[in-house]
Design an enzyme around this catalytic site. Structure first.
Site, mmCIF file in Angstrom:
data_model
loop_
_atom_site.group_PDB
_atom_site.id
_atom_site.type_symbol
_atom_site.label_atom_id
_atom_site.label_comp_id
_atom_site.label_asym_id
_atom_site.label_seq_id
_atom_site.Cartn_x
_atom_site.Cartn_y
_atom_site.Cartn_z
ATOM 1 N N SER A 34 0.826 -1.213 0.000
ATOM 2 C CA SER A 34 0.000 0.000 0.000
ATOM 3 C C SER A 34 0.861 1.264 0.000
ATOM 4 C CB SER A 34 -0.913 0.001 1.232
ATOM 5 O OG SER A 34 -0.155 -0.188 2.398
ATOM 6 N N GLN A 40 1.770 4.340 1.712
ATOM 7 C CA GLN A 40 1.670 4.475 3.160
ATOM 8 C C GLN A 40 2.706 5.454 3.673
ATOM 9 O OE1 GLN A 40 4.172 0.872 4.907
ATOM 10 N NE2 GLN A 40 2.736 0.096 3.383
ATOM 11 N N HIS A 81 4.628 6.349 7.823
ATOM 12 C CA HIS A 81 4.691 5.965 9.230
ATOM 13 C C HIS A 81 4.735 7.230 10.076
ATOM 14 C CE1 HIS A 81 5.371 2.046 7.651
ATOM 15 N NE2 HIS A 81 6.482 2.413 7.052
ATOM 16 N N LYS A 93 8.393 4.909 13.274
ATOM 17 C CA LYS A 93 8.901 3.763 12.512
ATOM 18 C C LYS A 93 9.752 4.222 11.323
ATOM 19 C CE LYS A 93 7.220 -0.363 10.111
ATOM 20 N NZ LYS A 93 6.127 -0.874 9.320
ATOM 21 N N GLU A 119 12.592 3.774 8.701
ATOM 22 C CA GLU A 119 13.033 2.467 8.211
ATOM 23 C C GLU A 119 14.002 2.618 7.050
ATOM 24 O OE1 GLU A 119 9.178 0.771 7.365
ATOM 25 O OE2 GLU A 119 9.222 1.438 5.299
ATOM 26 N N HIS A 135 5.408 6.302 0.708
ATOM 27 C CA HIS A 135 6.191 5.319 -0.040
ATOM 28 C C HIS A 135 5.358 4.063 -0.276
ATOM 29 C CE1 HIS A 135 6.823 4.339 4.221
ATOM 30 N NE2 HIS A 135 6.972 3.081 3.829
ATOM 31 N N ARG A 147 -2.315 3.947 5.897
ATOM 32 C CA ARG A 147 -2.449 3.546 4.482
ATOM 33 C C ARG A 147 -3.426 4.457 3.738
ATOM 34 N NH1 ARG A 147 -2.528 -1.104 7.442
ATOM 35 N NH2 ARG A 147 -0.780 -2.525 7.059
ATOM 36 N N LYS A 199 -6.949 -3.120 2.490
ATOM 37 C CA LYS A 199 -7.077 -2.872 3.933
ATOM 38 C C LYS A 199 -7.692 -1.503 4.192
ATOM 39 C CE LYS A 199 -3.146 -5.720 5.287
ATOM 40 N NZ LYS A 199 -1.811 -5.727 5.874
#
Length: 440
Positions: free
Chosen positions: A127, A129, A131, A154, A156, A294, A313, A319
């Protein structure tokens, strides 16, 4: 000067083997399609996955997060034993042996690993999304604990194992103007007033003004009704198929048609035009800060992040979406993201240092017959053997290791590695810059 033996003693023993968890999300590569995650999980768990190979194997998790915990395999536990039999959760084991983290990590993050280490095998797009940062994560977790499982941020990093494709961050305003001129279906969705505002922006305009115009256009796009979105995507598809007969489609146009097959009539298909299309070669990495949009698209990668599973998302997903939160939280920075190539720590080890305290990743490619040393550091590490076999020695112990093995190394362990085959090893640990700041 401490010897390796004494260092190891302070760290709480030698290396600990881990049994790790797997996630079977539907975007993962099937075991039959060469999923790196399926291969590693089968080797790590010692179980035969033959009957499950038709399932997607998306993520292999190494760490303490409750959604996919790792277990410490006590010596004497046979390889074929299932997770949990004769083994203790890594989180629980760390709580009983807090000195394995080192003082600096304990003081900053408490009795837990601050990072989560993963391998991803991506067959179709994840998806679109972002964070949340720490402040927003606390708010979201308090308001909607079922959707936002923890109160941590988060950040990453994705390090490509194979060629790896992603959408990441917003394209420049100059590029976006080109998109609005070339893709009439976007103008239909955002409205001509919003589109004109973008077209009238100048490079020298104040950054906040540029961001405000981009935020407004992107929010308008993402908020379009399902009916209008489906119609615009249908028009886009027909137009691109017609044009492909007389010209070569751009990489982004080809990607959009591919995404449409995966997620028909999804607004994420069109929003891809707003984002940078990034292709990483093996050994290149991309880091993603809080509140940056991203979507991973295809390939296998090593991923490391702060210990969190918070995701907001907004597209390319069946979802639950939270478009309002996503559009309001993004930074709206523009331009192509920085690609990290790492820097050599030694002849065989490359280090990737993102601008986050929680983690760094080392990639070690050791030729047959060679050896190398991972110097002692004041924090914990997790090692993953990706390819080959060899030996890992600390002051007091020697472990024969092979592909699929995951090992926890306590703080202050100097580890020497040797191999009789070619060995590919990855290490996740706390960012070494964090320990440098402690010294000052």
């Amino acid at each position: 000067m401490e010897t390796g033996l004494e260092k190891n003693h302070h760290g709480g023993g030698g290396l600990k083997r881990l049994r790790c968890s797997v996630q079977n999300y539907d975007w993962g590569k099937k075991g039959t399609e060469g999923s790196e995650v399926a291969r590693l999980y089968e080797l790590n768990s010692g179980s035969d996955l033959e009957l499950e190979k038709k399932k997607p194997f998306a993520e292999f998790w190494m760490g303490t997060h409750g959604s996919g915990p790792s277990f410490v395999v006590e010596s004497g536990v046979e390889n074929g034993d299932s997770i949990g039999s004769g083994s203790m959760g890594l989180k629980e084991w760390i709580l009983k042996n807090p000195n394995v983290l080192g003082d600096g990590v304990l003081d900053k993050w408490g009795c837990d690993l601050p990072f989560l280490f993963k391998v991803l095998s991506v067959a179709k797009a994840l998806s679109i999304q972002a964070h949340p940062d720490k402040e927003l994560a606390k708010v979201l977790h308090k308001l909607q604990p079922n959707r936002y499982k923890d109160d941590n941020h988060k950040p990453e990093m994705a390090l490509a194992i194979t060629e790896f494709e992603a959408l990441c961050g917003f394209i420049s305003i100059g590029e976006l103007k080109g998109v609005l001129r070339d893709v009439p279906e976007i103008v239909e969705l955002v409205g001509s007033a919003e589109a004109n505002q973008v077209l009238q922006i100048h490079e020298q305009d104040h950054e906040e003004k540029v961001k405000s115009v981009l935020r407004s256009a992107f929010t308008q796009l993402m908020s379009a009704s399902q009916e209008i979105t489906a119609e615009a995507i249908s028009k886009l598809k027909s137009r691109l198929y017609m044009e492909s007969k007389i010209r070569q489609l751009t990489g982004k146009e080809q990607l959009v048609l591919q995404l449409e097959k995966q997620y028909p009539a999804d607004i994420g298909v069109i929003s891809a035009f707003f984002l940078n299309y990034v292709k990483l070669n093996s050994g290149e990495a991309l880091y993603l800060g809080a509140n940056e949009p991203h979507a991973y698209l295809y390939g296998d990668c090593i991923e490391c992040m702060a210990t969190s599973d918070n995701v907001v998302r907004a597209g390319l997903t069946p979802k639950l979406r939270d478009i309002q939160t996503l559009c309001s939280m993004l930074t709206y920075k523009q331009g192509f993201p920085e690609i990290l190539k790492g820097f050599p720590l030694s002849p065989y080890i490359t280090r990737y240092l993102p601008p986050f305290d929680e983690f760094e990743v080392d990639r070690c490619i050791l030729p047959r017959g060679a050896s190398t040393v991972f110097p002692a550091i004041p924090g914990p590490s997790i090692f993953l053997v990706m390819v080959g076999d060899g030996a890992m020695c600390t002051g007091s112990s020697k472990d024969v290791v092979m592909e699929g093995d995951v090992l926890f190394a306590p703080a202050n362990s100097e580890i020497s590695v040797s191999t009789t085959s070619e060995l590919h090893l990855y290490r996740a640990g706390v960012n070494s810059r964090f320990f440098q700041t402690l010294r000052w």
